[in-house]
Each structure stands twice: as structure tokens, then as C-alpha cells.
Write an enzyme that holds these catalytic residues in place. Structure first.
Site, short mmCIF file in Angstrom:
data_model
loop_
_atom_site.label_atom_id
_atom_site.label_comp_id
_atom_site.label_asym_id
_atom_site.label_seq_id
_atom_site.Cartn_x
_atom_site.Cartn_y
_atom_site.Cartn_z
CB CYS A 1 50.37 22.67 30.48
SG CYS A 1 48.63 23.10 30.73
CB CYS B 1 33.83 32.55 30.11
SG CYS B 1 33.71 30.98 29.02
CB CYS C 1 45.94 22.20 35.46
SG CYS C 1 46.56 23.73 35.82
CB CYS D 1 36.89 32.85 22.40
SG CYS D 1 36.32 30.86 22.99
NE ARG E 1 49.68 26.54 37.63
CZ ARG E 1 50.88 26.10 37.26
NH1 ARG E 1 52.10 27.40 37.19
NH2 ARG E 1 51.98 24.77 37.22
CB CYS F 1 51.05 26.17 30.09
SG CYS F 1 50.84 25.63 31.90
CB CYS G 1 36.87 35.45 29.07
SG CYS G 1 37.99 34.77 28.08
N1 SAM Z 1 39.19 28.29 26.32
C1 SAM Z 1 39.44 27.86 26.67
C2 SAM Z 1 39.31 27.40 28.44
O1 SAM Z 1 38.35 28.22 28.62
O2 SAM Z 1 39.33 26.31 28.85
C3 SAM Z 1 41.17 27.32 27.39
C4 SAM Z 1 41.63 29.08 27.93
S1 SAM Z 1 40.97 30.27 28.96
C5 SAM Z 1 41.18 31.54 29.64
C6 SAM Z 1 41.41 29.53 30.93
C7 SAM Z 1 41.22 29.82 31.95
O3 SAM Z 1 41.88 31.57 32.63
C8 SAM Z 1 39.62 29.59 32.08
O4 SAM Z 1 39.52 28.60 32.51
C9 SAM Z 1 39.65 30.88 33.58
O5 SAM Z 1 39.73 30.84 34.78
C10 SAM Z 1 40.81 31.36 33.54
N2 SAM Z 1 40.89 33.24 32.84
C11 SAM Z 1 40.51 33.63 32.06
N3 SAM Z 1 40.18 35.00 31.85
C12 SAM Z 1 40.71 35.38 33.41
C13 SAM Z 1 40.45 36.20 33.75
N4 SAM Z 1 40.19 37.60 33.56
N5 SAM Z 1 40.91 36.75 35.64
C14 SAM Z 1 41.16 35.54 35.62
N6 SAM Z 1 41.23 34.38 35.27
C15 SAM Z 1 41.04 34.15 33.79
FE1 SF4 Z 2 36.66 31.12 25.79
FE2 SF4 Z 2 38.04 32.94 27.46
FE3 SF4 Z 2 35.36 31.18 27.50
FE4 SF4 Z 2 38.26 30.67 27.18
S1 SF4 Z 2 37.99 31.39 28.80
S2 SF4 Z 2 35.97 29.14 26.21
S3 SF4 Z 2 39.01 31.77 25.47
S4 SF4 Z 2 35.83 32.94 26.56
#
Ligand code: SAM
Ligand code: SF4
Ligand code: DTB
Length: 317
Positions: free
Chosen positions: A132, A59, A192, A55, A264, A101, A62
Site C-alpha cells: 500500500c 494540514c 484505502c 511537506c 481500520r 504501507c 500533521c
Molecule cells: N501526504 C500524503 C497525504 O496527505 O495523503 C500521505 C501521508 S499523510 C500523513 C496520511 C494521513 O495520515 C492523513 O491523510 C491523515 O488522515 C493521517 N494523519 C496525519 N497526521 C495525523 C495525526 N496527527 N493524527 C491522526 N491522523 C493523522
Molecule cells: Fe503533507 Fe501531512 Fe498534509 Fe500529507 S497530511 S499532505 S504529509 S501536511
């Protein structure tokens, strides 16, 4: 249709809820919960990563950011084939999930991607499940296209309080996410939207996140409260540990602030014991991710959840 009750709690009011004695807070959350939901019924959704890793975004929590895939060891995958999605959705239905989802590690979908994902939505809907998606930021017309395909929910989290956002993510703004949420709402799909707790944020920031969610008009139908999964190789791998009762308080506060939303209990359940999960249910959580994987990290095995449901007298819905 019944109008959704509005609580209009601002950050100060939410922080005051956090400060209540634990028993008083849980009692209030239970009262609110019982006014709107069967307190013994838990909704189950199964997650599938339809496109993993690589990606463009940064974040900090992530594992799927391209900037650190050497450190996290997450391999970049392609968008899954339709048949793989069908097999996974069928298996989830057989195990008792009512919603499927699908998540993609994108900043947002390209038009061609969206067409393929829409085929996936059709497959899930044909199985009689709710669908979802979480694909990141949506461009002009994309929410409407998903709604027309029959998508029930779009997941897009605010993730943390606005004042803390740029300490965790710099490649997009929370305002951009708000705009996507506005387009999802306008399309008629259910939202959501929640966040992550345990990233080193203060209680004030947690209160501000809950207040922001509750101020959406109407609030999200589903509110995922994720406990940070501290993934090795991410900037948050050494985030300070969170008092588990603070997590339970967050669930209770979300329940009181958003009385009619599904709250959730999301990421981080694998690291929680049964007693902590039971407290979260008592605090008003009534939905979980079900199945042994989230996107890249683990989730309790279905058999462990079944055993916990049986011990607590919980049923699926
Ligand atoms: N890329 C898209 C986005 O960022 O909206 C969809 C996938 S992203 C992985 C979805 C959500 O997963 C993030 O907004 C975050 O809230 C959650 N998430 C990701 N990594 C996480 C982690 N290590 N611990 C807890 N929640 C996590
Ligand atoms: Fe990309 Fe992870 Fe951020 Fe979603 S949460 S935008 S997958 S880096
Ligand atoms: C949400 O709020 N939590 C889910 C879902 N929406 C997509 C994702 C949790 C991801 C946990 C870390 C991982 O598995 O990579």
C-alpha cells in the site's frame, strides 16, 4: 464476483445511527459485521515513512508540514534507500503483518520519485506481502503506473466532512483528493480511504464524512478511522478532547454504512487503553496498524498488541 451491498445512507441517516442508544448501535454493528467477516480475525498492516517532513501542505493535524517543522521538531528526510525499505518490510513480515504501507510527506509524487517508489513496491511484493502507498495527490497517468507495478492499495483520506475541510487544510481542496480517488479506482487498485476524528468537528461533520465515504461507488475496500494524535506544535495541539464513546460510535457507524469494508482502527491507539480498543473491535473494527511506529508518532508495541489479541481471542489474517 458478488455485487457489493449498497446502503445509500445519507448524512441524516448516519446521524440517526449515531443517536441510537449505545447498546443498540453496537448490536447492529455486530450483526452487520458477522454477516460479512469473521468477528475474531484482525488484519495487520505495518507502516513505514519512506519520506518524512518538509511537506508543502498545511494540514492542521500533521507534524510533517514544512510550515511548522521548528515547532514540531520533525527533521526533513530524503526518500529512503531501497535496502532500508527491504529490511523494514522483511521485519514486518516476520512479526506477522500481511500488508506493508509506505507513506511520503508530499503534496504528490514527482515522476522521478514515482519510479523509485515503484522499485519499493516490487521489493514488498517479492516478499509475498500486499503493498500500500500513500503519496498524496496523483497526477495524470500516475495511478495507472502504480497499478501496473502491482500495487494493491492506495491510501488517500477524505480526512473530514466536506463542510469542515477548509478549516483544517487550505493548500488543497477535498475535491482534488476526490479526483485522485477517481483515478485510483479507474486504475483497478483497491482504495484505502477514511478520516480523522477528534479535530473539534461536530457530530454532523463526522456523519457527513461517513456518508461521503459510503457514497463512493463502490465504497473504499479499507476505511481507516484515525483518532487525532494531537501533536505539540501543530494548530490542533489543543483540540478539545473527544468522548471515547463517540469514537466507538464512529467505528460502529462506519461498519454499518460500509458492511463489506475493512474498518481500520488507525492512529491514536497508543493513547487508548485495552478496554477502549476492545470496544472498537466489538463495534466492527477489524484491521489495525501493527508495529511500534506510525509515520512520526508512536503506536503500541507489537508485544502489547499480541497480549491484547490473546486476551480477546483474536487471530491475525
Ligand atoms: N501526504 C500524503 C497525504 O496527505 O495523503 C500521505 C501521508 S499523510 C500523513 C496520511 C494521513 O495520515 C492523513 O491523510 C491523515 O488522515 C493521517 N494523519 C496525519 N497526521 C495525523 C495525526 N496527527 N493524527 C491522526 N491522523 C493523522
Ligand atoms: Fe503533507 Fe501531512 Fe498534509 Fe500529507 S497530511 S499532505 S504529509 S501536511
Ligand atoms: C492513515 O489513515 N493513517 C496512517 C496512514 N493512513 C498513512 C497515518 C497516521 C499518521 C499518524 C501521525 C503520524 O505518525 O505522523
Amino acid at each position: 464476483m458478488q455485487p457489493t451491498p449498497r446502503t445509500s445512507l445519507d448524512t441524516d441517516a448516519v446521524e440517526a445511527l449515531y443517536a441510537l442508544p449505545f447498546a443498540d448501535l453496537l448490536f447492529r454493528a455486530q450483526q452487520v459485521h458477522r454477516e460479512h467477516f469473521d468477528p475474531n480475525a484482525i488484519q495487520r498492516s505495518t507502516l513505514l515513512s519512506i519520506k518524512t517532513g518538509g511537506c508543502s501542505e498545511d494540514c492542521g493535524y500533521c507534524s510533517q508540514s514544512a510550515r511548522r517543522d521548528k515547532e514540531t521538531g520533525i527533521e526533513r528526510g530524503k526518500l529512503l534507500a531501497l535496502e532500508e525499505v527491504k529490511v523494514a518490510a522483511k521485519a514486518a513480515k516476520e512479526k506477522g503483518a500481511s500488508r506493508f504501507c509506505m507513506g511520503a510527506a508530499w503534496r504528490g509524487p514527482k515522476e522521478g520519485d514515482l519510479d523509485q517508489v515503484i522499485e519499493m513496491v516490487r521489493v514488498v511484493k517479492d516478499l509475498g506481502m500486499e503493498a500500500c502507498l500513500t503519496l498524496g495527490l496523483l497526477g495524470e497517468g500516475q495511478a495507472a503506473k502504480l497499478a501496473a507495478a502491482g500495487l494493491d492499495y492506495y491510501n488517500h483520506n477524505l480526512d473530514t466532512g466536506a463542510e469542515f475541510y477548509d478549516q483544517i487544510i487550505t493548500t488543497h481542496s477535498q475535491q482534488a483528493r476526490m479526483e485522485t480517488l477517481t483515478s485510483v479506482r479507474a486504475s483497478g487498485m483497491k482504495i484505502c480511504c477514511g478520516g480523522i476524528i477528534g479535530m473539534g468537528e461536530s457530530r454532523r461533520v463526522r456523519a457527513s464524512l461517513i456518508a461521503q465515504l459510503a457514497a463512493m461507488n463502490p465504497p473504499p475496500e479499507s476505511v481507516p478511522i484515525n483518532h487525532l494524535v494531537a501533536v505539540p506544535g501543530t494548530p490542533l495541539e489543543n483540540a478539545p478532547p473527544l468522548d471515547p464513546f463517540e469514537f466507538v460510535r464512529t467505528i460502529a457507524v462506519a461498519r454499518i454504512a460500509m458492511p463489506t469494508s475493512w474498518v481500520r482502527l488507525s492512529a491514536g491507539r497508543q493513547e487508548m487503553n485495552d478496554e477502549l480498543q476492545a470496544l472498537c473491535v466489538l463495534a466492527g473494527a477489524n484491521s489495525i496498524f501493527y508495529g511500534d511506529k506510525l509515520l512520526t508518532s508512536g503506536n503500541p508495541e507489537a508485544a502489547r498488541d499480541e497480549a491484547l489479541f490473546a486476551r480477546l481471542g483474536l487471530t491475525g489474517c
